[in-house]
Write a protein that holds these residues in place. Structure first.
Motif, short mmCIF file in Angstrom:
data_model
loop_
_atom_site.label_atom_id
_atom_site.label_comp_id
_atom_site.label_asym_id
_atom_site.label_seq_id
_atom_site.Cartn_x
_atom_site.Cartn_y
_atom_site.Cartn_z
N GLU A 58 0.84 -1.21 -0.03
CA GLU A 58 0.01 -0.19 0.08
C GLU A 58 0.97 1.31 0.08
O GLU A 58 0.49 2.28 -0.61
CB GLU A 58 -0.81 -0.03 1.06
N PHE A 95 -8.51 0.33 -0.48
CA PHE A 95 -7.91 -1.15 -0.48
C PHE A 95 -7.22 -0.85 1.09
O PHE A 95 -7.10 -2.12 1.55
CB PHE A 95 -6.52 -1.20 -1.40
N LEU A 158 -14.22 -6.16 -1.93
CA LEU A 158 -13.78 -4.95 -2.61
C LEU A 158 -14.97 -4.41 -3.39
O LEU A 158 -15.23 -3.11 -3.54
CB LEU A 158 -12.79 -5.16 -3.60
#
Length: 207
Positions: A58, A95, A158
């Motif tokens: 990330e 995310f 998601l």
């Protein structure tokens, strides 16, 4: 639209964001900003062990997208020039909220806001909404090795996270115009009429 459009194409993994963004950029003769995915050195490890490699993954995405959007601001948006991107920086929170936990998630949120709060935000979002079966078919078709065996539970979550995120963005201070595309029924690659319906909506907003 009062200002030059900053168009972002968004949706879950496999929705067709880059494909549609590229098609629109070519037709409208606009510069395009494409996110870096396969170049992320942690992506293979992430799909093998999400808990061990989420933070590194990330952070790499965040730093690269920050750099891209700073350049986008300098070259286009601050000069009133339109541009197309195949992502919205908000996806980093979508995310990371799912992949990070505890202290790492708290630290990431702080870094995210420090880096992105003053970045230009898209004023037009094209949201490709699709169900799990559609996404799995498209993921298989593009054949990225690191996406083989992607966890279906993760992908389904998601999908739900993206729906919630679009509702949040609609009420955010930037208040972007959001066009939602039914990715299960609309095939903008194989069906020219489907694509033209999308592009005509965007052209009307650009007048």
């Amino acid at each position: 639209m009062k200002h030059a459009p900053f168009i972002a194409v968004e949706g879950p993994i496999g929705a067709g964001k880059t494909t549609l963004a590229t098609m629109l950029a070519e037709e409208l003769q606009l510069p395009i900003v494409k996110e870096i995915v396969e170049e992320n050195p942690f992506i293979d490890k992430f799909y093998q062990s999400m808990d061990d490699w989420s933070f590194q993954l990330e952070m790499f995405f965040l730093c690269n997208r920050y750099k891209q959007l700073k350049e986008t601001a300098n070259e286009f948006t601050e000069k009133g020039k339109p541009v197309v991107s195949d992502y919205h920086i908000y996806k980093n929170l979508i995310f990371s909220e799912r992949t990070l936990k505890g202290i790492e998630r708290d630290k990431y949120r702080q870094i995210y806001h420090v880096l992105t709060d003053d970045l230009p935000k898209p004023n037009l979002i094209i949201y490709i909404k699709a169900d799990l079966n559609t996404l799995l078919k498209r993921i298989a078709k593009r054949g990225r090795a690191f996406e083989e065996g992607i966890d279906q539970g993760y992908l389904q979550q998601l999908i739900e996270d993206y729906d919630a995120a679009m509702a949040e963005l609609a009420d955010s201070p930037s208040k972007p115009h959001i066009i939602t595309i039914d990715g299960n029924a609309v095939d903008f690659v194989e069906n020219q009429e489907h694509y033209e319906e999308i592009s005509s909506q965007i052209k009307e907003l650009m007048i």
